[in-house]
Design a protein around this motif. Structure first.
Motif, PDB file in Angstrom:
ATOM      1  N   LEU A  68      53.180  50.098  37.594  1.00 40.47           N
ATOM      2  CA  LEU A  68      53.062  49.447  37.641  1.00 40.47           C
ATOM      3  C   LEU A  68      54.266  48.222  36.677  1.00 40.47           C
ATOM      4  O   LEU A  68      53.422  46.884  35.215  1.00 40.47           O
ATOM      5  CB  LEU A  68      51.363  48.898  36.357  1.00 40.47           C
ATOM      6  CG  LEU A  68      50.343  49.683  37.121  1.00 40.47           C
ATOM      7  CD1 LEU A  68      49.374  49.967  35.566  1.00 40.47           C
ATOM      8  CD2 LEU A  68      49.556  48.952  37.801  1.00 40.47           C
ATOM      9  N   GLY A  69      55.110  48.751  36.186  1.00 43.34           N
ATOM     10  CA  GLY A  69      56.004  48.059  35.836  1.00 43.34           C
ATOM     11  C   GLY A  69      56.649  49.048  34.638  1.00 43.34           C
ATOM     12  O   GLY A  69      57.869  48.429  34.153  1.00 43.34           O
ATOM     13  N   PHE A 102      53.295  44.520  34.765  1.00 41.19           N
ATOM     14  CA  PHE A 102      53.168  44.062  33.779  1.00 41.19           C
ATOM     15  C   PHE A 102      55.045  44.179  33.125  1.00 41.19           C
ATOM     16  O   PHE A 102      55.511  44.816  33.707  1.00 41.19           O
ATOM     17  CB  PHE A 102      52.827  44.643  32.641  1.00 41.19           C
ATOM     18  CG  PHE A 102      51.288  44.430  33.057  1.00 41.19           C
ATOM     19  CD1 PHE A 102      50.289  43.473  33.043  1.00 41.19           C
ATOM     20  CD2 PHE A 102      50.528  45.322  33.727  1.00 41.19           C
ATOM     21  CE1 PHE A 102      48.967  43.242  33.642  1.00 41.19           C
ATOM     22  CE2 PHE A 102      49.029  45.459  34.107  1.00 41.19           C
ATOM     23  CZ  PHE A 102      48.159  44.506  34.334  1.00 41.19           C
ATOM     24  N   ASP A 103      55.363  42.833  32.484  1.00 38.61           N
ATOM     25  CA  ASP A 103      57.019  43.496  31.715  1.00 38.61           C
ATOM     26  C   ASP A 103      56.515  44.676  30.897  1.00 38.61           C
ATOM     27  O   ASP A 103      58.081  45.004  30.452  1.00 38.61           O
ATOM     28  CB  ASP A 103      57.167  42.088  30.913  1.00 38.61           C
ATOM     29  CG  ASP A 103      57.495  40.254  32.298  1.00 38.61           C
ATOM     30  OD1 ASP A 103      57.531  40.954  33.477  1.00 38.61           O
ATOM     31  OD2 ASP A 103      57.096  39.378  31.874  1.00 38.61           O
ATOM     32  N   GLU A 104      55.683  44.398  30.692  1.00 37.77           N
ATOM     33  CA  GLU A 104      56.017  45.831  29.370  1.00 37.77           C
ATOM     34  C   GLU A 104      54.564  46.698  29.288  1.00 37.77           C
ATOM     35  O   GLU A 104      53.650  46.379  29.867  1.00 37.77           O
ATOM     36  CB  GLU A 104      56.996  45.223  27.784  1.00 37.77           C
ATOM     37  CG  GLU A 104      55.872  44.818  26.911  1.00 37.77           C
ATOM     38  CD  GLU A 104      56.388  43.651  26.289  1.00 37.77           C
ATOM     39  OE1 GLU A 104      57.105  44.271  25.991  1.00 37.77           O
ATOM     40  OE2 GLU A 104      55.027  43.551  25.438  1.00 37.77           O
ATOM     41  N   HIS A 161      44.094  38.674  27.146  1.00 36.38           N
ATOM     42  CA  HIS A 161      44.645  37.160  28.446  1.00 36.38           C
ATOM     43  C   HIS A 161      46.045  37.148  28.998  1.00 36.38           C
ATOM     44  O   HIS A 161      45.530  37.017  30.036  1.00 36.38           O
ATOM     45  CB  HIS A 161      43.874  36.223  27.180  1.00 36.38           C
ATOM     46  CG  HIS A 161      42.600  35.919  26.731  1.00 36.38           C
ATOM     47  ND1 HIS A 161      41.358  35.724  27.267  1.00 36.38           N
ATOM     48  CD2 HIS A 161      42.406  36.435  25.487  1.00 36.38           C
ATOM     49  CE1 HIS A 161      40.336  35.615  26.576  1.00 36.38           C
ATOM     50  NE2 HIS A 161      40.634  36.238  25.758  1.00 36.38           N
ATOM     51  N   GLU A 162      46.470  37.954  27.471  1.00 32.57           N
ATOM     52  CA  GLU A 162      47.971  37.398  28.915  1.00 32.57           C
ATOM     53  C   GLU A 162      47.848  38.554  30.582  1.00 32.57           C
ATOM     54  O   GLU A 162      48.530  38.100  30.944  1.00 32.57           O
ATOM     55  CB  GLU A 162      49.171  37.656  27.955  1.00 32.57           C
ATOM     56  CG  GLU A 162      48.913  36.967  26.966  1.00 32.57           C
ATOM     57  CD  GLU A 162      50.098  36.973  25.645  1.00 32.57           C
ATOM     58  OE1 GLU A 162      50.415  38.280  25.508  1.00 32.57           O
ATOM     59  OE2 GLU A 162      49.786  36.224  24.332  1.00 32.57           O
ATOM     60  N   ALA A 163      47.642  39.402  30.159  1.00 28.64           N
ATOM     61  CA  ALA A 163      47.750  40.259  30.930  1.00 28.64           C
ATOM     62  C   ALA A 163      46.909  40.113  31.490  1.00 28.64           C
ATOM     63  O   ALA A 163      46.930  40.318  32.969  1.00 28.64           O
ATOM     64  CB  ALA A 163      46.803  41.985  30.228  1.00 28.64           C
ATOM     65  N   ASN A 164      46.151  39.640  31.451  1.00 32.69           N
ATOM     66  CA  ASN A 164      44.439  39.011  33.211  1.00 32.69           C
ATOM     67  C   ASN A 164      45.055  37.661  33.398  1.00 32.69           C
ATOM     68  O   ASN A 164      45.479  37.834  34.495  1.00 32.69           O
ATOM     69  CB  ASN A 164      43.643  38.215  31.918  1.00 32.69           C
ATOM     70  CG  ASN A 164      42.565  37.740  33.159  1.00 32.69           C
ATOM     71  OD1 ASN A 164      42.209  38.708  33.948  1.00 32.69           O
ATOM     72  ND2 ASN A 164      41.869  37.216  33.638  1.00 32.69           N
ATOM     73  N   TYR A 208      44.464  51.783  31.031  1.00 33.35           N
ATOM     74  CA  TYR A 208      44.242  51.156  30.460  1.00 33.35           C
ATOM     75  C   TYR A 208      44.677  49.121  29.723  1.00 33.35           C
ATOM     76  O   TYR A 208      43.827  48.352  29.412  1.00 33.35           O
ATOM     77  CB  TYR A 208      44.479  51.368  28.320  1.00 33.35           C
ATOM     78  CG  TYR A 208      45.913  51.908  28.188  1.00 33.35           C
ATOM     79  CD1 TYR A 208      47.082  50.475  28.201  1.00 33.35           C
ATOM     80  CD2 TYR A 208      46.893  52.895  28.140  1.00 33.35           C
ATOM     81  CE1 TYR A 208      48.165  50.867  27.934  1.00 33.35           C
ATOM     82  CE2 TYR A 208      47.762  53.334  28.073  1.00 33.35           C
ATOM     83  CZ  TYR A 208      48.811  52.213  28.104  1.00 33.35           C
ATOM     84  OH  TYR A 208      50.097  52.511  27.680  1.00 33.35           O
ATOM     85  N   PRO A 209      45.285  48.917  30.521  1.00 30.84           N
ATOM     86  CA  PRO A 209      46.096  47.546  30.890  1.00 30.84           C
ATOM     87  C   PRO A 209      44.223  47.158  31.532  1.00 30.84           C
ATOM     88  O   PRO A 209      43.567  45.700  32.073  1.00 30.84           O
ATOM     89  CB  PRO A 209      46.809  47.819  31.667  1.00 30.84           C
ATOM     90  CG  PRO A 209      47.627  48.869  31.991  1.00 30.84           C
ATOM     91  CD  PRO A 209      46.875  49.580  31.111  1.00 30.84           C
ATOM     92  N   PHE A 210      43.778  47.665  32.586  1.00 31.24           N
ATOM     93  CA  PHE A 210      42.170  47.607  33.323  1.00 31.24           C
ATOM     94  C   PHE A 210      41.324  47.547  32.256  1.00 31.24           C
ATOM     95  O   PHE A 210      39.705  45.926  32.840  1.00 31.24           O
ATOM     96  CB  PHE A 210      42.781  47.943  34.769  1.00 31.24           C
ATOM     97  CG  PHE A 210      43.637  47.610  35.313  1.00 31.24           C
ATOM     98  CD1 PHE A 210      44.274  46.733  35.913  1.00 31.24           C
ATOM     99  CD2 PHE A 210      44.298  49.420  35.328  1.00 31.24           C
ATOM    100  CE1 PHE A 210      44.986  46.567  36.535  1.00 31.24           C
ATOM    101  CE2 PHE A 210      45.669  49.088  36.558  1.00 31.24           C
ATOM    102  CZ  PHE A 210      45.988  47.853  36.473  1.00 31.24           C
ATOM    103  N   ASN A 211      41.429  48.251  31.206  1.00 31.95           N
ATOM    104  CA  ASN A 211      40.197  47.869  30.049  1.00 31.95           C
ATOM    105  C   ASN A 211      40.415  46.737  29.632  1.00 31.95           C
ATOM    106  O   ASN A 211      39.251  46.026  29.313  1.00 31.95           O
ATOM    107  CB  ASN A 211      39.711  49.374  29.004  1.00 31.95           C
ATOM    108  CG  ASN A 211      39.906  50.500  30.073  1.00 31.95           C
ATOM    109  OD1 ASN A 211      40.509  51.607  29.427  1.00 31.95           O
ATOM    110  ND2 ASN A 211      38.791  50.737  30.644  1.00 31.95           N
TER     111      ASN A 211
END
Length: 264
Positions: A68-69, A102-104, A161-164, A208-211
């Protein structure tokens, strides 16, 4: 919002629902639908989710993001998940590596949201005997990340929202995304999971990013570690693409043909 057990099929809820994806769809058919008391409930699907698993085929393209980066992945877990992706390629899918997604690591906003929610749920117990029964490490996490002003919670929601938005861009390139379900191996009860044999709190860093984005996601057993523990491959789809995720989970389950019970 924690990871699902890698040997079990699940979708969206992150908890174990059934041993096979087809059983999951039967459970979903029994509970899915609108509820006037739930502001986030969705309309009834057009068709039964269990019937959506008929006439399966491999998607034309599948994104593969092993880290995922930001995550460090256990070597054995990565090898097992890579073998599952190779199997999808053998079946005709164009497996496209899309790292980084994702960048971080979005762990801090996720912890803010999760621990603020925990704080709200249990704060009334503080200074009571019941509070002393709580896990001390969990209390420390609540105190560190959950006792924050509302502006911090809103900022964490902005991070969702930014992750989405990153996922929206990604799903213009590939219809579905695969990752390891967790970055490491499950430790004994009460102990930390491990990455390459060393205890590491980051062993759960893939779910958790997808949560945060409320993405439809599920996990299916991709193989077993040398000590017999299941390794999960996570499938993630665009918003409301639950059926597409279910179908790829079923394809994986059928093509890998693994016994869903770990050979202990």
């Amino acid at each position: 919002g924690g990871p699902a057990a890698p040997g079990w099929a699940d979708l969206s809820t992150r908890g174990p629902m059934a041993r096979t994806v087809r059983d999951v769809t039967l459970a979903l058919d029994a509970v899915v639908g609108p509820d006037p008391t739930d502001l986030r409930s969705l309309p009834m699907p057009d068709a039964s989710w269990s019937r959506s698993l008929e006439d399966l085929h491999v998607p034309r393209a599948i994104g593969w993001a092993p880290t995922l980066g930001y995550a460090r992945i256990d070597r054995e877990v990565l090898a097992i998940c890579q073998a599952a992706m190779d199997r999808l390629a053998d079946l005709g899918a164009d497996v496209v590596t899309v790292d980084p997604v994702f960048d971080e690591d979005p762990v801090r906003p996720w912890l803010t949201l999760a621990m603020a929610g925990n704080a709200r749920a249990i704060e009334h117990l503080r200074d009571t005997p019941a509070f002393e029964l709580l896990d001390r490490d969990h209390v420390a996490m609540i105190d560190a990340f959950g006792m924050v002003p509302g502006t911090a919670v809103l900022a964490a929601n902005d991070a969702c929202h930014e992750a989405n938005l990153r996922l929206v861009e990604l799903f213009h390139r590939v219809p579905l995304l695969c990752t390891p379900t967790v970055a490491g191996q499950t430790g004994p009860v009460g102990e930390q999971g491990t990455i390459d044999g060393q205890p590491d709190i980051g062993w759960v860093s893939m779910t958790y990013p997808f949560n945060m984005t409320r993405s439809p996601a599920g996990t299916v057993c991709a193989g077993f570690t040398s000590d017999g523990m299941p390794v999960g491959l996570q499938v993630v789809g665009p918003q409301h693409a639950d059926v597409a995720v279910l179908r790829l989970l079923a394809v994986l389950e059928d093509s890998l043909a693994l016994d869903p019970v770990a050979p202990l």
